[in-house]
Motif scaffolding. Structure first.
Motif, PDB file in Angstrom:
ATOM      1  N   TRP A  28      36.499  44.962  42.792  1.00 23.40           N
ATOM      2  CA  TRP A  28      37.986  45.163  42.715  1.00 23.40           C
ATOM      3  C   TRP A  28      38.627  43.645  42.606  1.00 23.40           C
ATOM      4  CZ3 TRP A  28      41.358  48.651  46.383  1.00 23.40           C
ATOM      5  CH2 TRP A  28      42.697  48.541  45.852  1.00 23.40           C
ATOM      6  N   GLU A  29      38.388  42.859  43.574  1.00 25.12           N
ATOM      7  CA  GLU A  29      39.036  41.531  43.846  1.00 25.12           C
ATOM      8  C   GLU A  29      38.320  40.372  43.221  1.00 25.12           C
ATOM      9  OE1 GLU A  29      42.138  41.908  44.827  1.00 25.12           O
ATOM     10  OE2 GLU A  29      42.052  43.844  45.711  1.00 25.12           O
ATOM     11  N   ALA A  30      37.249  40.728  42.669  1.00 24.43           N
ATOM     12  CA  ALA A  30      36.376  39.613  42.173  1.00 24.43           C
ATOM     13  C   ALA A  30      36.632  39.753  40.356  1.00 24.43           C
ATOM     14  CB  ALA A  30      35.073  39.496  42.461  1.00 24.43           C
ATOM     15  N   VAL A  31      36.432  40.831  40.021  1.00 26.24           N
ATOM     16  CA  VAL A  31      36.268  41.188  38.752  1.00 26.24           C
ATOM     17  C   VAL A  31      37.269  42.187  37.933  1.00 26.24           C
ATOM     18  CG1 VAL A  31      34.707  41.877  36.670  1.00 26.24           C
ATOM     19  CG2 VAL A  31      33.727  40.476  38.794  1.00 26.24           C
ATOM     20  N   LEU A  32      37.253  43.379  38.605  1.00 27.80           N
ATOM     21  CA  LEU A  32      37.859  44.414  37.864  1.00 27.80           C
ATOM     22  C   LEU A  32      39.291  44.372  37.778  1.00 27.80           C
ATOM     23  CD1 LEU A  32      35.674  47.376  39.372  1.00 27.80           C
ATOM     24  CD2 LEU A  32      35.491  46.510  37.166  1.00 27.80           C
ATOM     25  N   ALA A  33      40.171  44.050  38.890  1.00 23.77           N
ATOM     26  CA  ALA A  33      41.533  44.096  39.005  1.00 23.77           C
ATOM     27  C   ALA A  33      41.999  43.068  39.916  1.00 23.77           C
ATOM     28  CB  ALA A  33      42.067  45.317  38.966  1.00 23.77           C
ATOM     29  N   PRO A  34      41.761  41.764  39.859  1.00 23.18           N
ATOM     30  CA  PRO A  34      42.166  40.825  40.924  1.00 23.18           C
ATOM     31  C   PRO A  34      43.984  40.677  40.868  1.00 23.18           C
ATOM     32  CG  PRO A  34      40.954  39.623  39.179  1.00 23.18           C
ATOM     33  CD  PRO A  34      40.804  41.180  38.949  1.00 23.18           C
ATOM     34  N   LEU A  35      44.082  40.309  41.935  1.00 23.63           N
ATOM     35  CA  LEU A  35      45.626  39.810  41.707  1.00 23.63           C
ATOM     36  C   LEU A  35      46.017  38.788  40.873  1.00 23.63           C
ATOM     37  CD1 LEU A  35      46.933  40.424  45.590  1.00 23.63           C
ATOM     38  CD2 LEU A  35      47.376  41.963  43.718  1.00 23.63           C
ATOM     39  N   LYS A  36      45.066  37.894  40.760  1.00 23.79           N
ATOM     40  CA  LYS A  36      45.361  36.776  39.937  1.00 23.79           C
ATOM     41  C   LYS A  36      44.005  36.588  39.033  1.00 23.79           C
ATOM     42  CE  LYS A  36      47.603  33.714  43.753  1.00 23.79           C
ATOM     43  NZ  LYS A  36      47.464  32.987  44.507  1.00 23.79           N
ATOM     44  N   PRO A  37      44.190  36.196  37.914  1.00 27.03           N
ATOM     45  CA  PRO A  37      43.082  36.081  36.982  1.00 27.03           C
ATOM     46  C   PRO A  37      42.056  35.093  37.257  1.00 27.03           C
ATOM     47  CG  PRO A  37      45.266  35.776  35.882  1.00 27.03           C
ATOM     48  CD  PRO A  37      45.417  35.759  37.377  1.00 27.03           C
ATOM     49  N   GLY A  38      40.822  35.501  37.521  1.00 23.19           N
ATOM     50  CA  GLY A  38      39.723  34.752  37.952  1.00 23.19           C
ATOM     51  C   GLY A  38      39.537  35.131  39.517  1.00 23.19           C
ATOM     52  N   GLY A  39      40.239  35.936  40.039  1.00 19.48           N
ATOM     53  CA  GLY A  39      39.783  36.541  41.440  1.00 19.48           C
ATOM     54  C   GLY A  39      40.919  36.104  42.532  1.00 19.48           C
ATOM     55  N   SER A  40      41.029  36.465  43.462  1.00 19.58           N
ATOM     56  CA  SER A  40      41.933  36.459  44.468  1.00 19.58           C
ATOM     57  C   SER A  40      41.200  36.234  46.090  1.00 19.58           C
ATOM     58  CB  SER A  40      43.107  37.463  44.581  1.00 19.58           C
ATOM     59  OG  SER A  40      42.561  38.723  45.026  1.00 19.58           O
ATOM     60  N   LEU A  41      41.858  35.825  46.782  1.00 16.50           N
ATOM     61  CA  LEU A  41      41.329  35.688  48.158  1.00 16.50           C
ATOM     62  C   LEU A  41      41.316  36.912  48.920  1.00 16.50           C
ATOM     63  CD1 LEU A  41      43.002  32.388  49.399  1.00 16.50           C
ATOM     64  CD2 LEU A  41      40.704  32.694  48.674  1.00 16.50           C
ATOM     65  N   LEU A  42      41.903  38.227  48.332  1.00 15.00           N
ATOM     66  CA  LEU A  42      41.805  39.237  48.865  1.00 15.00           C
ATOM     67  C   LEU A  42      40.077  39.806  48.872  1.00 15.00           C
ATOM     68  CD1 LEU A  42      44.898  41.449  47.716  1.00 15.00           C
ATOM     69  CD2 LEU A  42      44.123  40.642  49.911  1.00 15.00           C
ATOM     70  N   ILE A  43      39.204  39.110  48.247  1.00 17.92           N
ATOM     71  CA  ILE A  43      37.901  39.325  48.373  1.00 17.92           C
ATOM     72  C   ILE A  43      37.362  39.306  49.541  1.00 17.92           C
ATOM     73  CG2 ILE A  43      37.066  37.037  47.797  1.00 17.92           C
ATOM     74  CD1 ILE A  43      34.935  38.334  45.890  1.00 17.92           C
TER      75      ILE A  43
END
Length: 131
Positions: A28-43
């Motif tokens: 979710w947070e790396a590829v499918l629907a991250p908050l920011k393009p390219g991934g987010s720290l929510l990973i």
């Protein structure tokens, strides 16, 4: 269905739902629907999910007891994001809610079915204090 068979199914249900939740949060947070393009720290929200993994996989009752409360943070996040987000992110949040409900139900029932009654506790004192 006998009690031992039900306990084994609950352990499998808790294990599968926890592993699926870890994979879902990473994807979710790396590829499918991250908050920011390219991934987010929510990973990094997947890291705390690794804490109960060993105990859940090995049937440690103490881990089942505390992880059922721990998972409620992820349930809350899923409900909030399912309500506030749109598109794929909202659908992933709904999947998170479903996985947390499955995990919560399996852990609560596992802990309940594996507890010792007062009569058995006097005969076999529990030494399961592992995480």
């Amino acid at each position: 269905m006998n009690k031992l068979n039900l306990i084994q199914k609950l352990q499998v249900g808790a294990s599968v739902s926890l592993i699926a939740l870890i994979l879902l949060t990473l994807a979710w947070e790396a590829v499918l629907a991250p908050l920011k393009p390219g991934g987010s720290l929510l990973i990094f929200k997947a890291i705390p999910l690794l804490l109960p993994l060993f105990g859940i996989l090995h049937g440690k009752r103490y881990t089942y007891k505390w992880s059922c409360m721990f998972i409620l943070f992820y349930f809350t996040e899923g409900v909030v994001r399912a309500w506030a987000d749109v598109g794929l992110s909202a659908k992933l949040a709904l999947a998170e809610v479903i996985l947390t409900i499955i995990f919560f139900t399996c852990t609560i029932l596992y802990a309940r079915l594996t507890r010792q009654t007062p009569q058995n506790q006097a005969k076999n004192p529990s030494t399961d204090v592992s995480f």
